[in-house]
Design a protein around this motif. Sequence first.
Motif, mmCIF file in Angstrom:
data_model
loop_
_atom_site.group_PDB
_atom_site.id
_atom_site.type_symbol
_atom_site.label_atom_id
_atom_site.label_comp_id
_atom_site.label_asym_id
_atom_site.label_seq_id
_atom_site.Cartn_x
_atom_site.Cartn_y
_atom_site.Cartn_z
ATOM 1 N N LEU A 1 0.829 -1.208 0.000
ATOM 2 C CA LEU A 1 0.000 0.000 0.000
ATOM 3 C C LEU A 1 0.864 1.260 0.000
ATOM 4 O O LEU A 1 0.514 2.257 -0.631
ATOM 5 N N ALA A 2 2.000 1.205 0.706
ATOM 6 C CA ALA A 2 2.919 2.342 0.676
ATOM 7 C C ALA A 2 3.472 2.555 -0.730
ATOM 8 O O ALA A 2 3.608 3.692 -1.194
ATOM 9 N N ALA A 3 3.786 1.461 -1.422
ATOM 10 C CA ALA A 3 4.266 1.579 -2.806
ATOM 11 C C ALA A 3 3.221 2.270 -3.667
ATOM 12 O O ALA A 3 3.536 3.158 -4.465
ATOM 13 N N LEU B 1 1.314 6.900 -6.792
ATOM 14 C CA LEU B 1 0.262 7.870 -7.084
ATOM 15 C C LEU B 1 0.736 9.290 -6.802
ATOM 16 O O LEU B 1 0.373 10.235 -7.515
ATOM 17 N N ASP B 2 1.546 9.439 -5.766
ATOM 18 C CA ASP B 2 2.108 10.740 -5.446
ATOM 19 C C ASP B 2 2.984 11.258 -6.581
ATOM 20 O O ASP B 2 3.141 12.470 -6.769
ATOM 21 N N ASP C 1 -9.863 7.288 -1.832
ATOM 22 C CA ASP C 1 -9.651 7.523 -3.256
ATOM 23 C C ASP C 1 -8.318 8.246 -3.368
ATOM 24 O O ASP C 1 -8.035 9.130 -2.553
ATOM 25 N N PRO C 2 -7.432 7.879 -4.283
ATOM 26 C CA PRO C 2 -7.665 6.970 -5.395
ATOM 27 C C PRO C 2 -7.236 5.513 -5.145
ATOM 28 O O PRO C 2 -7.311 4.698 -6.058
ATOM 29 N N LEU C 3 -6.797 5.151 -3.942
ATOM 30 C CA LEU C 3 -6.310 3.790 -3.729
ATOM 31 C C LEU C 3 -7.405 2.742 -3.869
ATOM 32 O O LEU C 3 -7.194 1.687 -4.480
ATOM 33 N N ALA C 4 -8.574 3.008 -3.292
ATOM 34 C CA ALA C 4 -9.626 1.992 -3.227
ATOM 35 C C ALA C 4 -9.964 1.430 -4.597
ATOM 36 O O ALA C 4 -10.165 0.220 -4.760
#
Length: 438
Positions: free
Chosen positions: A31-33, A38-39, A113-116
Amino acid sequence: MTLLDLSPRPAVDDQLVTLPVVVIGAGPVGLAAAAHLLDRGIDVVVLEAGERIASSIRLWGHTRLFSSWQHLIDPAARRLLEDAGWTPPGDLDRMPTGQELVDEYLEPLAALDPLASRIRLGTRATAVGKDGIDRTRTDGRHRVPFLVQIQDAGGESAQLRARAVIDASGTYETPNPLAASGLELRGGSSVADRVVHALPDVAGADRHLFAGRHTTVVGAGHSAANTLLALADLADQEPGTRITWMLRTPSATRVTASEADELPGRARLGARTDELVASGRIELIDSFRIARAEPTDGGIRLIGTRDGEPAEHETNLVVNATGFRPDLGMLREIRLELDEVVEAPRRLAPLIDPNVHSCGTVPPHGFAELQHPERGFFIVGMKSYGRAPTFLLATGYEQVRSIAAWLAGDLASASAVQLTLPATGVCSTDAAGSGSCC
Protein backbone atom coordinates in the motif's frame (compact mmCIF):
# COMPACT_ATOMS: atom_id res chain seq x y z
CA MET A 1 27.43 -10.33 -12.58
CA THR A 2 25.16 -7.58 -13.92
CA LEU A 3 26.68 -4.12 -13.52
CA LEU A 4 24.96 -1.69 -11.18
CA ASP A 5 22.57 0.49 -13.18
CA LEU A 6 22.40 4.04 -11.82
CA SER A 7 20.68 5.50 -14.87
CA PRO A 8 17.20 6.97 -14.73
CA ARG A 9 14.27 4.72 -15.49
CA PRO A 10 14.31 2.98 -18.88
CA ALA A 11 12.89 5.03 -21.69
CA VAL A 12 9.12 4.56 -21.67
CA ASP A 13 7.64 4.39 -25.16
CA ASP A 14 4.03 5.14 -26.06
CA GLN A 15 3.01 1.55 -25.38
CA LEU A 16 4.43 1.30 -21.87
CA VAL A 17 3.46 4.77 -20.65
CA THR A 18 -0.21 3.86 -20.88
CA LEU A 19 0.24 0.86 -18.57
CA PRO A 20 0.12 0.84 -14.76
CA VAL A 21 2.69 -0.46 -12.33
CA VAL A 22 1.42 -3.71 -10.80
CA VAL A 23 2.05 -4.08 -7.07
CA ILE A 24 1.65 -7.60 -5.69
CA GLY A 25 0.38 -7.56 -2.13
CA ALA A 26 -1.85 -5.09 -0.24
CA GLY A 27 0.03 -5.18 3.04
CA PRO A 28 1.81 -2.18 4.59
CA VAL A 29 4.64 -2.05 2.05
CA GLY A 30 2.44 -2.76 -0.97
CA LEU A 31 0.00 0.00 0.00
CA ALA A 32 2.92 2.34 0.68
CA ALA A 33 4.27 1.58 -2.81
CA ALA A 34 0.89 2.50 -4.28
CA ALA A 35 0.81 5.75 -2.29
CA HIS A 36 4.27 6.77 -3.49
CA LEU A 37 3.50 5.88 -7.11
CA LEU A 38 0.26 7.87 -7.08
CA ASP A 39 2.11 10.74 -5.45
CA ARG A 40 4.40 10.68 -8.49
CA GLY A 41 1.50 10.60 -10.94
CA ILE A 42 2.07 6.94 -11.90
CA ASP A 43 -0.96 4.70 -12.25
CA VAL A 44 -0.99 1.50 -10.24
CA VAL A 45 -2.92 -1.73 -9.74
CA VAL A 46 -2.58 -3.52 -6.38
CA LEU A 47 -3.24 -7.26 -6.29
CA GLU A 48 -4.25 -8.86 -2.98
CA ALA A 49 -4.72 -12.62 -2.77
CA GLY A 50 -6.89 -12.32 0.34
CA GLU A 51 -10.48 -11.20 0.46
CA ARG A 52 -9.39 -8.23 2.60
CA ILE A 53 -6.28 -6.06 2.54
CA ALA A 54 -3.36 -7.13 4.74
CA SER A 55 -4.66 -10.69 4.89
CA SER A 56 -1.41 -12.11 6.27
CA ILE A 57 -1.19 -9.57 9.09
CA ARG A 58 -4.72 -10.46 10.14
CA LEU A 59 -3.54 -14.03 10.77
CA TRP A 60 -1.15 -12.81 13.47
CA GLY A 61 -3.08 -9.68 14.37
CA HIS A 62 -3.15 -10.60 18.07
CA THR A 63 0.64 -10.16 18.23
CA ARG A 64 2.15 -6.85 19.33
CA LEU A 65 4.74 -5.35 17.00
CA PHE A 66 8.25 -4.39 18.12
CA SER A 67 8.15 -0.97 16.48
CA SER A 68 6.11 1.99 17.73
CA TRP A 69 3.60 3.90 15.61
CA GLN A 70 6.19 6.50 14.63
CA HIS A 71 8.06 3.82 12.61
CA LEU A 72 4.94 2.14 11.17
CA ILE A 73 3.33 4.93 9.14
CA ASP A 74 4.70 5.60 5.67
CA PRO A 75 5.19 9.34 4.93
CA ALA A 76 3.39 9.37 1.56
CA ALA A 77 0.54 7.33 3.00
CA ARG A 78 0.31 9.70 5.94
CA ARG A 79 0.01 12.70 3.62
CA LEU A 80 -2.85 11.06 1.74
CA LEU A 81 -4.61 10.16 4.97
CA GLU A 82 -4.22 13.55 6.61
CA ASP A 83 -5.45 15.29 3.45
CA ALA A 84 -8.63 13.22 3.89
CA GLY A 85 -8.99 14.22 7.55
CA TRP A 86 -7.38 11.19 9.19
CA THR A 87 -5.90 11.67 12.64
CA PRO A 88 -2.83 9.58 13.53
CA PRO A 89 -2.81 7.50 16.73
CA GLY A 90 -2.50 9.71 19.82
CA ASP A 91 0.56 8.03 21.28
CA LEU A 92 3.15 7.55 18.54
CA ASP A 93 5.49 5.83 21.01
CA ARG A 94 2.98 3.02 21.57
CA MET A 95 3.52 -0.38 19.94
CA PRO A 96 0.26 -1.55 18.33
CA THR A 97 -0.85 -5.09 17.66
CA GLY A 98 -1.03 -6.29 14.08
CA GLN A 99 -4.81 -5.91 14.13
CA GLU A 100 -4.54 -2.35 15.43
CA LEU A 101 -2.14 -1.58 12.58
CA VAL A 102 -4.78 -2.83 10.16
CA ASP A 103 -7.77 -1.14 11.81
CA GLU A 104 -6.23 2.25 12.59
CA TYR A 105 -3.94 2.73 9.60
CA LEU A 106 -4.13 0.25 6.73
CA GLU A 107 -7.92 0.01 6.39
CA PRO A 108 -8.37 3.81 6.32
CA LEU A 109 -5.52 4.06 3.80
CA ALA A 110 -6.96 1.40 1.50
CA ALA A 111 -10.40 3.03 1.65
CA LEU A 112 -9.11 6.34 0.26
CA ASP A 113 -9.65 7.52 -3.26
CA PRO A 114 -7.66 6.97 -5.40
CA LEU A 115 -6.31 3.79 -3.73
CA ALA A 116 -9.63 1.99 -3.23
CA SER A 117 -10.39 1.83 -6.94
CA ARG A 118 -6.96 0.40 -7.70
CA ILE A 119 -6.97 -2.52 -5.23
CA ARG A 120 -8.16 -5.88 -6.54
CA LEU A 121 -9.05 -8.19 -3.66
CA GLY A 122 -9.26 -11.96 -3.96
CA THR A 123 -6.79 -11.81 -6.84
CA ARG A 124 -3.62 -13.87 -6.62
CA ALA A 125 -0.61 -13.28 -8.85
CA THR A 126 0.44 -16.74 -10.02
CA ALA A 127 3.20 -15.85 -12.48
CA VAL A 128 5.13 -12.86 -13.82
CA GLY A 129 6.77 -12.69 -17.21
CA LYS A 130 7.15 -10.58 -20.33
CA ASP A 131 4.43 -10.14 -22.93
CA GLY A 132 5.07 -12.56 -25.78
CA ILE A 133 8.65 -13.54 -24.90
CA ASP A 134 10.19 -15.94 -22.40
CA ARG A 135 13.25 -15.34 -20.25
CA THR A 136 15.68 -16.57 -22.92
CA ARG A 137 15.07 -13.68 -25.33
CA THR A 138 17.22 -10.58 -24.80
CA ASP A 139 16.79 -8.29 -27.80
CA GLY A 140 14.50 -5.37 -26.96
CA ARG A 141 13.43 -6.94 -23.70
CA HIS A 142 13.23 -3.70 -21.73
CA ARG A 143 10.70 -2.29 -24.21
CA VAL A 144 8.28 -5.19 -23.75
CA PRO A 145 5.52 -4.89 -21.11
CA PHE A 146 5.40 -7.19 -18.14
CA LEU A 147 2.66 -9.78 -18.10
CA VAL A 148 1.16 -10.78 -14.73
CA GLN A 149 -0.90 -13.95 -14.62
CA ILE A 150 -3.70 -13.66 -12.05
CA GLN A 151 -6.34 -15.95 -10.60
CA ASP A 152 -9.49 -14.88 -8.78
CA ALA A 153 -11.16 -16.63 -5.85
CA GLY A 154 -13.32 -18.64 -8.25
CA GLY A 155 -10.29 -20.04 -10.07
CA GLU A 156 -10.71 -17.90 -13.18
CA SER A 157 -7.43 -16.78 -14.78
CA ALA A 158 -6.56 -13.58 -16.60
CA GLN A 159 -3.50 -11.51 -17.49
CA LEU A 160 -2.49 -7.94 -16.75
CA ARG A 161 0.06 -5.94 -18.72
CA ALA A 162 2.31 -3.59 -16.74
CA ARG A 163 5.13 -1.09 -17.25
CA ALA A 164 6.81 -2.34 -14.02
CA VAL A 165 6.13 -4.86 -11.27
CA ILE A 166 6.77 -4.50 -7.54
CA ASP A 167 6.49 -7.76 -5.61
CA ALA A 168 5.49 -6.99 -2.00
CA SER A 169 3.79 -10.34 -1.40
CA GLY A 170 5.69 -11.14 1.80
CA THR A 171 6.73 -14.55 3.12
CA TYR A 172 4.25 -15.44 5.89
CA GLU A 173 2.47 -18.00 3.70
CA THR A 174 5.71 -19.88 2.95
CA PRO A 175 7.26 -21.05 6.23
CA ASN A 176 10.52 -22.95 6.37
CA PRO A 177 10.04 -26.71 6.80
CA LEU A 178 10.57 -28.28 10.22
CA ALA A 179 13.31 -30.52 8.86
CA ALA A 180 16.80 -29.24 9.65
CA SER A 181 17.83 -30.01 6.07
CA GLY A 182 15.51 -27.33 4.73
CA LEU A 183 13.71 -29.96 2.66
CA GLU A 184 10.10 -30.96 3.21
CA LEU A 185 9.67 -32.93 6.42
CA ARG A 186 9.60 -36.68 5.83
CA GLY A 187 6.25 -37.94 7.08
CA GLY A 188 4.94 -34.39 7.16
CA SER A 189 1.67 -35.18 5.39
CA SER A 190 0.77 -37.73 8.08
CA VAL A 191 1.08 -35.15 10.87
CA ALA A 192 -0.12 -32.02 9.08
CA ASP A 193 -3.10 -31.69 11.44
CA ARG A 194 -0.72 -31.64 14.42
CA VAL A 195 1.60 -28.89 13.17
CA VAL A 196 0.51 -25.27 13.63
CA HIS A 197 1.77 -22.21 11.73
CA ALA A 198 3.92 -19.64 13.54
CA LEU A 199 2.22 -17.10 15.84
CA PRO A 200 -1.05 -18.90 16.60
CA ASP A 201 -3.66 -17.04 18.66
CA VAL A 202 -3.01 -19.00 21.85
CA ALA A 203 -5.13 -16.76 24.09
CA GLY A 204 -8.00 -16.40 21.63
CA ALA A 205 -9.22 -18.30 18.61
CA ASP A 206 -6.70 -21.14 18.95
CA ARG A 207 -6.90 -21.55 22.72
CA HIS A 208 -8.80 -24.85 22.46
CA LEU A 209 -5.89 -26.42 20.57
CA PHE A 210 -3.37 -25.83 23.35
CA ALA A 211 -5.26 -25.87 26.64
CA GLY A 212 -4.29 -28.87 28.78
CA ARG A 213 -1.95 -30.26 26.12
CA HIS A 214 1.78 -30.52 25.52
CA THR A 215 3.00 -28.11 22.85
CA THR A 216 6.50 -28.02 21.38
CA VAL A 217 7.58 -24.75 19.77
CA VAL A 218 10.35 -25.21 17.20
CA GLY A 219 12.40 -22.14 16.32
CA ALA A 220 15.08 -19.84 17.72
CA GLY A 221 13.59 -16.42 17.10
CA HIS A 222 11.06 -13.86 18.23
CA SER A 223 8.09 -15.59 16.64
CA ALA A 224 8.86 -18.61 18.80
CA ALA A 225 9.31 -16.45 21.90
CA ASN A 226 5.95 -14.73 21.43
CA THR A 227 4.22 -18.10 21.31
CA LEU A 228 6.15 -19.42 24.30
CA LEU A 229 5.06 -16.47 26.43
CA ALA A 230 1.43 -16.90 25.40
CA LEU A 231 1.59 -20.59 26.23
CA ALA A 232 3.09 -19.82 29.64
CA ASP A 233 0.16 -17.50 30.40
CA LEU A 234 -2.24 -20.23 29.27
CA ALA A 235 -0.51 -22.79 31.51
CA ASP A 236 -1.26 -20.54 34.51
CA GLN A 237 -4.94 -20.88 33.70
CA GLU A 238 -5.26 -24.40 32.29
CA PRO A 239 -3.90 -27.35 34.30
CA GLY A 240 -1.96 -29.89 32.28
CA THR A 241 -0.65 -27.36 29.75
CA ARG A 242 3.01 -28.18 29.08
CA ILE A 243 5.55 -26.29 26.99
CA THR A 244 8.75 -27.41 25.29
CA TRP A 245 11.05 -25.16 23.31
CA MET A 246 13.10 -26.99 20.68
CA LEU A 247 16.16 -25.45 19.02
CA ARG A 248 18.41 -26.65 16.24
CA THR A 249 21.22 -24.55 17.68
CA PRO A 250 22.95 -24.73 21.09
CA SER A 251 21.29 -21.46 22.18
CA ALA A 252 18.61 -18.95 21.17
CA THR A 253 20.87 -15.93 20.74
CA ARG A 254 18.32 -13.98 18.72
CA VAL A 255 15.93 -13.62 21.65
CA THR A 256 18.58 -13.14 24.32
CA ALA A 257 17.84 -9.98 26.26
CA SER A 258 20.13 -7.09 25.44
CA GLU A 259 20.42 -3.64 26.97
CA ALA A 260 21.57 -2.38 23.56
CA ASP A 261 18.19 -3.13 22.00
CA GLU A 262 16.32 0.13 21.45
CA LEU A 263 13.15 -1.78 20.66
CA PRO A 264 11.96 -2.20 24.27
CA GLY A 265 9.21 -4.65 23.42
CA ARG A 266 11.73 -7.01 21.91
CA ALA A 267 14.13 -6.64 24.83
CA ARG A 268 11.35 -7.52 27.27
CA LEU A 269 10.39 -10.49 25.14
CA GLY A 270 13.86 -11.96 25.48
CA ALA A 271 14.09 -11.28 29.19
CA ARG A 272 10.75 -12.94 29.96
CA THR A 273 11.60 -15.99 27.86
CA ASP A 274 14.93 -16.38 29.68
CA GLU A 275 13.14 -16.24 33.03
CA LEU A 276 10.60 -18.91 32.07
CA VAL A 277 13.32 -21.28 30.90
CA ALA A 278 15.40 -20.68 34.03
CA SER A 279 12.39 -21.38 36.27
CA GLY A 280 11.62 -24.65 34.52
CA ARG A 281 8.19 -23.57 33.30
CA ILE A 282 9.47 -24.01 29.74
CA GLU A 283 11.50 -27.14 28.98
CA LEU A 284 14.39 -26.34 26.65
CA ILE A 285 15.74 -28.92 24.21
CA ASP A 286 18.65 -27.56 22.25
CA SER A 287 20.75 -28.93 19.37
CA PHE A 288 17.89 -31.13 18.11
CA ARG A 289 17.89 -31.54 14.35
CA ILE A 290 14.57 -32.88 13.08
CA ALA A 291 14.69 -35.35 10.17
CA ARG A 292 11.20 -36.85 10.08
CA ALA A 293 7.94 -37.12 11.98
CA GLU A 294 5.25 -39.72 12.58
CA PRO A 295 1.83 -39.65 14.25
CA THR A 296 1.21 -41.13 17.67
CA ASP A 297 -2.09 -41.91 19.41
CA GLY A 298 -1.95 -38.62 21.23
CA GLY A 299 0.03 -36.41 18.89
CA ILE A 300 3.32 -36.44 17.03
CA ARG A 301 6.79 -37.92 17.35
CA LEU A 302 9.76 -35.91 16.06
CA ILE A 303 12.73 -38.03 15.04
CA GLY A 304 16.24 -36.81 14.36
CA THR A 305 19.55 -36.30 16.11
CA ARG A 306 20.78 -34.37 19.11
CA ASP A 307 24.46 -33.64 19.38
CA GLY A 308 24.98 -36.20 16.63
CA GLU A 309 23.16 -39.02 18.43
CA PRO A 310 19.74 -40.46 17.45
CA ALA A 311 16.94 -38.71 19.33
CA GLU A 312 13.14 -38.67 19.56
CA HIS A 313 10.61 -36.32 21.11
CA GLU A 314 6.88 -36.85 21.65
CA THR A 315 4.35 -34.06 22.02
CA ASN A 316 0.70 -33.33 21.28
CA LEU A 317 1.26 -30.35 18.98
CA VAL A 318 4.14 -28.62 17.21
CA VAL A 319 4.29 -24.91 16.41
CA ASN A 320 6.53 -24.34 13.40
CA ALA A 321 8.35 -21.07 14.16
CA THR A 322 11.43 -21.82 12.08
CA GLY A 323 11.11 -18.70 9.94
CA PHE A 324 9.98 -18.05 6.39
CA ARG A 325 11.27 -18.13 2.84
CA PRO A 326 10.25 -16.30 -0.34
CA ASP A 327 7.97 -17.94 -2.89
CA LEU A 328 10.01 -17.65 -6.06
CA GLY A 329 7.98 -20.08 -8.15
CA MET A 330 5.83 -17.38 -9.72
CA LEU A 331 8.98 -15.52 -10.84
CA ARG A 332 10.43 -18.30 -12.97
CA GLU A 333 10.17 -16.29 -16.21
CA ILE A 334 11.76 -13.19 -14.68
CA ARG A 335 15.51 -12.61 -14.84
CA LEU A 336 16.48 -12.45 -11.18
CA GLU A 337 19.80 -11.89 -9.45
CA LEU A 338 19.54 -13.40 -5.98
CA ASP A 339 22.09 -14.17 -3.31
CA GLU A 340 22.78 -17.88 -3.23
CA VAL A 341 22.48 -18.07 0.57
CA VAL A 342 19.59 -15.90 1.79
CA GLU A 343 17.73 -15.54 -1.55
CA ALA A 344 17.64 -11.75 -1.30
CA PRO A 345 18.59 -9.41 -4.17
CA ARG A 346 22.33 -9.87 -4.60
CA ARG A 347 23.35 -6.28 -3.81
CA LEU A 348 21.09 -6.18 -0.76
CA ALA A 349 22.21 -9.49 0.75
CA PRO A 350 25.53 -8.27 2.27
CA LEU A 351 23.68 -5.39 3.94
CA ILE A 352 21.22 -7.71 5.73
CA ASP A 353 23.49 -10.69 6.40
CA PRO A 354 22.32 -11.95 9.83
CA ASN A 355 25.88 -12.99 10.61
CA VAL A 356 26.76 -9.27 10.64
CA HIS A 357 23.60 -7.16 10.91
CA SER A 358 20.57 -6.85 13.12
CA CYS A 359 17.61 -4.99 11.66
CA GLY A 360 18.74 -1.71 13.21
CA THR A 361 22.21 -1.86 11.66
CA VAL A 362 21.01 -2.39 8.08
CA PRO A 363 22.16 0.65 6.07
CA PRO A 364 19.64 2.63 4.01
CA HIS A 365 19.00 1.12 0.61
CA GLY A 366 16.70 1.67 -2.33
CA PHE A 367 16.24 0.97 -6.03
CA ALA A 368 19.96 0.45 -6.74
CA GLU A 369 20.36 -2.41 -4.27
CA LEU A 370 16.99 -3.93 -5.23
CA GLN A 371 17.53 -4.05 -9.00
CA HIS A 372 17.50 -7.26 -11.00
CA PRO A 373 18.59 -7.85 -14.59
CA GLU A 374 14.87 -7.54 -15.44
CA ARG A 375 14.62 -3.75 -15.54
CA GLY A 376 11.49 -2.45 -13.85
CA PHE A 377 11.01 -5.49 -11.62
CA PHE A 378 11.58 -5.22 -7.85
CA ILE A 379 11.08 -7.40 -4.79
CA VAL A 380 10.41 -5.29 -1.70
CA GLY A 381 9.39 -5.59 1.94
CA MET A 382 9.81 -8.80 3.90
CA LYS A 383 10.22 -10.79 0.69
CA SER A 384 13.23 -8.67 -0.30
CA TYR A 385 15.04 -10.04 2.75
CA GLY A 386 14.68 -13.60 1.47
CA ARG A 387 15.45 -15.88 4.39
CA ALA A 388 17.14 -13.19 6.48
CA PRO A 389 15.13 -12.24 9.58
CA THR A 390 14.21 -9.09 11.52
CA PHE A 391 12.80 -6.92 8.75
CA LEU A 392 11.34 -3.57 9.85
CA LEU A 393 8.45 -1.85 8.05
CA ALA A 394 10.30 1.46 7.97
CA THR A 395 12.92 -0.21 5.77
CA GLY A 396 10.26 -1.30 3.29
CA TYR A 397 8.77 2.18 3.15
CA GLU A 398 12.10 3.68 2.15
CA GLN A 399 12.58 0.94 -0.44
CA VAL A 400 9.35 1.78 -2.25
CA ARG A 401 9.87 5.54 -1.96
CA SER A 402 13.18 5.16 -3.79
CA ILE A 403 11.71 2.82 -6.43
CA ALA A 404 8.78 5.16 -7.14
CA ALA A 405 11.20 8.05 -7.60
CA TRP A 406 13.31 5.99 -10.01
CA LEU A 407 10.27 4.95 -12.03
CA ALA A 408 9.32 8.63 -12.24
CA GLY A 409 12.79 9.48 -13.60
CA ASP A 410 13.89 11.35 -10.46
CA LEU A 411 17.33 9.82 -10.04
CA ALA A 412 18.45 12.36 -7.41
CA SER A 413 15.58 11.51 -5.07
CA ALA A 414 15.79 7.80 -5.82
CA SER A 415 19.47 7.77 -4.85
CA ALA A 416 19.08 9.89 -1.69
CA VAL A 417 18.03 7.04 0.58
CA GLN A 418 17.77 7.90 4.26
CA LEU A 419 16.57 5.76 7.13
CA THR A 420 16.80 6.09 10.90
CA LEU A 421 16.11 2.88 12.78
CA PRO A 422 16.39 1.97 16.46
CA ALA A 423 19.66 0.23 17.29
CA THR A 424 19.13 -3.43 18.09
CA GLY A 425 20.86 -6.00 20.17
CA VAL A 426 22.46 -9.28 19.23
CA CYS A 427 21.63 -11.05 16.00
CA SER A 428 21.75 -14.81 15.69
CA THR A 429 23.83 -16.52 13.05
CA ASP A 430 20.92 -18.89 12.35
CA ALA A 431 19.33 -17.20 9.34
CA ALA A 432 16.37 -19.58 9.26
CA GLY A 433 15.27 -19.19 12.83
CA SER A 434 13.09 -16.16 13.24
CA GLY A 435 11.23 -14.26 10.63
CA SER A 436 10.30 -11.58 13.12
CA CYS A 437 9.45 -8.20 11.76
CA CYS A 438 7.91 -4.78 12.10
